[in-house]
Design a protein around this motif. Structure first.
Motif, PDB file in Angstrom:
ATOM      1  N   ARG A   1       0.827  -1.206   0.000  1.00 11.97           N
ATOM      2  CA  ARG A   1       0.000   0.000   0.000  1.00 11.97           C
ATOM      3  C   ARG A   1       0.863   1.259   0.000  1.00 11.97           C
ATOM      4  O   ARG A   1       0.656   2.181  -0.774  1.00 11.97           O
ATOM      5  N   LYS A   2       1.824   1.307   0.879  1.00 15.00           N
ATOM      6  CA  LYS A   2       2.825   2.379   0.910  1.00 15.00           C
ATOM      7  C   LYS A   2       4.141   1.712   1.269  1.00 15.00           C
ATOM      8  O   LYS A   2       4.154   0.660   1.906  1.00 15.00           O
ATOM      9  N   ASN A   3       5.233   2.329   0.886  1.00 21.14           N
ATOM     10  CA  ASN A   3       6.523   1.690   1.140  1.00 21.14           C
ATOM     11  C   ASN A   3       7.503   2.665   1.786  1.00 21.14           C
ATOM     12  O   ASN A   3       8.558   2.962   1.226  1.00 21.14           O
ATOM     13  N   PRO A   4       7.183   3.152   2.992  1.00 20.48           N
ATOM     14  CA  PRO A   4       8.111   4.066   3.667  1.00 20.48           C
ATOM     15  C   PRO A   4       9.386   3.335   4.070  1.00 20.48           C
ATOM     16  O   PRO A   4       9.389   2.123   4.281  1.00 20.48           O
ATOM     17  N   THR A   5      10.474   4.090   4.183  1.00 24.69           N
ATOM     18  CA  THR A   5      11.745   3.489   4.596  1.00 24.69           C
ATOM     19  C   THR A   5      11.707   3.202   6.094  1.00 24.69           C
ATOM     20  O   THR A   5      10.868   3.737   6.839  1.00 24.69           O
TER      21      THR A   5
ATOM     22  N   LEU B   1       2.351   0.075  14.225  1.00 25.71           N
ATOM     23  CA  LEU B   1       1.214   0.989  14.132  1.00 25.71           C
ATOM     24  C   LEU B   1       1.594   2.228  13.335  1.00 25.71           C
ATOM     25  O   LEU B   1       0.786   2.748  12.554  1.00 25.71           O
ATOM     26  N   GLY B   2       2.821   2.683  13.503  1.00 24.61           N
ATOM     27  CA  GLY B   2       3.280   3.837  12.735  1.00 24.61           C
ATOM     28  C   GLY B   2       3.222   3.585  11.242  1.00 24.61           C
ATOM     29  O   GLY B   2       2.751   4.433  10.467  1.00 24.61           O
ATOM     30  N   GLU B   3       3.693   2.422  10.815  1.00 27.41           N
ATOM     31  CA  GLU B   3       3.660   2.103   9.381  1.00 27.41           C
ATOM     32  C   GLU B   3       2.218   2.011   8.869  1.00 27.41           C
ATOM     33  O   GLU B   3       1.907   2.462   7.768  1.00 27.41           O
ATOM     34  N   LEU B   4       1.329   1.424   9.674  1.00 28.49           N
ATOM     35  CA  LEU B   4      -0.067   1.315   9.260  1.00 28.49           C
ATOM     36  C   LEU B   4      -0.726   2.686   9.152  1.00 28.49           C
ATOM     37  O   LEU B   4      -1.511   2.943   8.226  1.00 28.49           O
TER      38      LEU B   4
ATOM     39  N   ARG C   1      -2.153   4.659   5.625  1.00 27.77           N
ATOM     40  CA  ARG C   1      -3.518   5.152   5.486  1.00 27.77           C
ATOM     41  C   ARG C   1      -3.577   6.676   5.377  1.00 27.77           C
ATOM     42  O   ARG C   1      -4.652   7.261   5.434  1.00 27.77           O
ATOM     43  N   GLY C   2      -2.421   7.295   5.267  1.00 30.36           N
ATOM     44  CA  GLY C   2      -2.377   8.741   5.093  1.00 30.36           C
ATOM     45  C   GLY C   2      -2.674   9.514   6.348  1.00 30.36           C
ATOM     46  O   GLY C   2      -2.976  10.716   6.297  1.00 30.36           O
TER      47      GLY C   2
ATOM     48  N   TYR D   1      -1.290  -4.978   0.020  1.00 26.49           N
ATOM     49  CA  TYR D   1      -1.005  -5.493   1.356  1.00 26.49           C
ATOM     50  C   TYR D   1      -0.303  -4.400   2.158  1.00 26.49           C
ATOM     51  O   TYR D   1       0.194  -3.418   1.602  1.00 26.49           O
ATOM     52  N   ASP D   2      -0.269  -4.573   3.479  1.00 30.22           N
ATOM     53  CA  ASP D   2       0.189  -3.497   4.364  1.00 30.22           C
ATOM     54  C   ASP D   2       1.534  -3.756   5.022  1.00 30.22           C
ATOM     55  O   ASP D   2       2.332  -2.831   5.182  1.00 30.22           O
TER      56      ASP D   2
END
Length: 768
Positions: A9-13, A30-33, A37-38, A451-452
């Motif tokens: 869904r998003k791919n932050p480092t 939780l931070g990544e989730l 979700r913006g 996927y998350d």
């Protein structure tokens, strides 16, 4: 089975996740989730995670709310006759129930009408409106419908009857001339939560009329909100969250009886309990019977009457399940016959009208194709049907392009209902087959899902569930996080369920496992021709006989890149490592390859008729057997990389009685200390030293050879003495020690690893 392309869904480092989590005082999971979700602002994060009743908005923010209340107040004062007109699905039933209970709280005894799916159809019905008008009603309140009833409402207005429309569906080009239209998306009056359900709009009217007392109805509003699959964002999150909390203290005996019948714990209700257990039973009433009994159930105060309705509802729901199972199984022949069609058109006079939409949904899930499911209605002489479509195909546009063929038609991008004559249907079918190409939709192509989190099985625990559940309730607009487990295996897959279509298995890696369930996925196991796969699913808890275990609800599994690579390699390489090799087997290969001359010469004497070669010889053979093992991996790499084969059998014989062990550093230090502190230690007397130190003689011989090569000791006149080494030496500088390490690598990779791991290593480092 449809191929799914899974994307994150998003791919932050890792650094971005760490910084974000630290700044907002949340775990990294939780931070990544939240980031995916913006949700990046502290205020938004707080509102999302800590959803509570304070998040309910001012009901007077809805269009015409003040007008609606004035009309209702006036009707109450005048003791006017009020009718509620609802809908036959769960949202319509809960909306009607909320409105009925609200008016009863105000001393009114309204009548209500739930249209019959088969006689009245969906939405405003002029004949029903005439019937209600003849009952001398003074006010009609629509719930979960009405905004498209321009002509029907005009009829009531012409008869002097006031009309309040409460609805949430898409707006038509022209609004009806009702006395009030309470709707969250009226242009210029957009509400803060534009995606309220019908039950949500009805609850807001209750909120405006009753104030805090309306909270007694929020549990019913939660059911309608979940059932109608509106986005669980904004105020919808508040309605569902608070509704689930208050369900245990609800004052609705019918709802309590229904929850008990579903074998659910009323004080631990979740959105999944509503979506998969409670709402389908309410929906079943409108599919097979008249949903009015659903309103009676949710509004009665009579416990015995409630139990009667619940028992009836359970029977109807069981019948609905059987009808769906029959129709879907029966449709498989037509689905196969239409395997080359871009749009499926499935019809039978044996299928029940009320379950056509469910069958269409299942066909879409199975085939990833737009699907129309029809049943011939003898009374009207028309086919009545429902359609569903996958994401990426607009079914409304496809059918609307041929609207002149329909006797009736309505819906939206992914779902529709319609009626059509026999001749018109014959004309429609070929026309529909051109629609996928017009929309650039390939029904045979892969679909994309998100996927998350990419985790290991060892990361899955009950604490992780608590982290994830901070984002609940889950649903449309806020899906439950999907977890990817990479390069795992499915162990002991077995079929479960009445028809054996569901999969129960364990997802395993080298050291961990977790139970998993995949609905409708058992047949997919046959297509998985590798042990290495990527698994996608949601983490949950399976409770059985008081014990709670982690469980993965599977969304998909597919051969991983690693697995596909291994598949390709398994066509070339064959595992002979634990086989018994005879002379007759050797004759079946074009060549037998050796790495050690001792074995080569022995085999040459024993099998002169077999072609034997050393690993560095040139040869032309497509089917070879590697007889022995190299003493280092580079030799094996060299052999594989410079030759091409059709098949290679890997035997890797050795006469060694034990595996190569890594040197024991502590033992080496103790032995060296012994040599330095003892005099007159004979070089040929190591057996006594080994016995004294309780080491193996072979290990002592190895250690001594290493020490000699490194100038740690020397032999003078047959005695071992300390050498005068002038510089620090590393063990790896000893050729003997280095060779031992190389042999350990050979043992670990070529011998001890399972064959899939060996093939993966060959592919990564050797095969070209």
């Amino acid at each position: 089975m449809v191929l799914i392309n899974w994307e994150k869904r998003k791919n932050p480092t890792k650094e971005e996740i760490s910084n974000f989590s630290s700044e907002n005082d949340v775990s990294q999971i939780l931070g990544e989730l939240l980031m995916s979700r913006g949700l990046t602002k502290k205020a938004d994060i707080g509102d999302f995670i800590h959803t509570d009743i304070a998040g309910l908005q001012d009901p007077f923010g809805l269009h015409d709310m003040d007008k609606a209340l004035d009309i209702i107040d006036q009707a109450i004062q005048n003791e006017s006759k009020i009718a509620i007109y609802g809908d036959y699905d769960a949202d319509g039933v809960t909306s009607t129930s909320i409105m009925k209970l609200t008016l009863q709280r105000l001393g009114v005894k309204p009548i209500f009408y739930i249209p019959d799916r088969f006689k009245d159809g969906y939405g405003p019905n002029l004949d029903v409106y005439k019937f209600l008008a003849d009952q001398n009603i003074d006010l009609l309140i629509t719930v979960d419908n009405g905004v498209s009833g321009k002509e029907q409402i005009k009829y009531l207005k012409d008869r002097g009857i006031k009309v309040i429309v409460t609805d949430h569906h898409d707006l038509p080009d022209e609004l009806p001339e009702a006395d009030a239209i309470v709707h969250p998306t009226i242009p210029g009056f957009e509400y803060t939560c534009p995606y309220l359900s019908g039950a949500g709009v009805a609850f807001k009217i209750a909120d405006a009329l009753l104030g805090d007392d309306a909270l007694d109805l929020i549990d019913i509003a939660a059911i309608g909100t979940i059932a109608d699959s509106v986005p669980l964002l904004g105020e919808n999150r508040v309605i569902v969250t608070e509704g689930l909390k208050r369900m245990a203290d609800n004052k609705h005996v019918g709802l309590s009886a229904l929850i008990e019948k579903c074998d659910l714990k009323i004080n631990q209700m979740t959105e999944e309990d509503i979506g998969f257990k409670v709402a389908p039973r309410i929906n079943a009433l409108g599919r097979l019977a008249n949903a009015s009994s659903g309103v009676e159930l949710l509004t009665t105060g009579d416990e015995s009457f409630a139990k009667e309705i619940v028992d009836e509802t359970e029977d109807i729901n069981s019948k609905r399940q059987d009808l769906v199972a029959f129709a879907f199984d029966d449709s498989q022949v037509q689905i196969k016959e239409q395997k080359n069609s871009g749009v499926l058109v499935l019809k039978s006079d044996k299928w029940h009208q009320g379950i056509l939409g469910i069958v269409a949904s299942r066909a879409v899930e199975q085939e990833h194709k737009p699907t129309l499911v029809l049943q011939y209605d003898e009374d009207s002489g028309l086919y009545k049907g429902s359609g569903r479509s996958p994401e990426g195909f607009n079914l409304f546009d496809a059918l609307n392009a041929h609207k002149e063929l329909f006797a009736g038609f309505g819906g939206h991008a992914q779902a529709c209902g319609f009626s059509i004559g026999k001749d018109e249907l014959e004309k429609l079918v070929p026309l529909l087959q051109t629609e996928p190409e017009k929309q650039n939709f390939d029904p045979t192509g892969p679909m994309t899902k998100l996927y998350d989190l990419n985790l290991n099985i060892s990361d899955l625990n009950f604490d992780l569930i608590k982290e994830i559940d901070q984002l609940a309730p889950f649903g449309m607009g806020n899906p439950k996080p999907v977890i990817k487990l990479s390069n795992v295996s499915l162990s002991e897959p077995r079929s479960i369920g009445k028809d054996g279509t569901h999969l129960k298995t364990d997802v395993v890696d080298k050291n961990h496992k977790i139970g998993a369930i995949g609905f409708g996925m058992y047949s997919k196991i046959d297509s998985l021709n590798t042990n290495a796969c990527d698994v996608y699913g949601e983490l949950g808890v399976n409770e059985w006989r008081g014990r709670k275990n982690l469980q993965l609800m599977l969304d998909d599994f597919q051969a991983s890149a690693e697995g596909m690579k291994i598949n390709q390699m398994s066509d070339i390489y064959i595992d002979y490592r634990n086989k018994q090799i005879s002379g007759s087997i050797l004759n079946k290969f074009d060549a037998i390859v050796f790495f050690n001359e001792t074995y080569y010469e022995a085999a040459n004497r024993a099998h002169p008729q077999v072609k034997l070669i050393m690993y560095n010889d040139s040869f032309s053979g497509q089917n070879v057997l590697v007889y022995d093992r190299p003493h280092n991996l580079d030799l094996f790499k060299e052999f594989i990389s410079k030759n091409s084969f059709e098949h290679v059998a890997l035997y890797f014989h050795t006469d060694l009685t034990s595996r190569y062990l890594g040197p024991d550093m502590s033992a080496m230090k103790n032995f060296l200390k012994y040599l330095y502190t003892h005099q007159n230690v004979k070089a040929d007397g190591m057996e006594l030293v080994a016995e004294y130190l309780q080491y193996k003689k072979s290990d002592i011989d190895f250690y001594l050879k290493v020490f000699l090569e490194l100038d740690f000791v020397k032999i003078v006149d047959g005695f071992v003495e300390k050498a005068n080494a002038s510089q620090q030496r590393e063990l790896i500088e000893s050729p003997t020690y280095l060779k031992r390490l190389q042999r350990n690598d050979v043992e670990k990779i070529l011998i001890e690893s399972d064959f899939d791991s060996l093939l993966s290593w060959i592919s990564d480092f050797c095969h070209s």
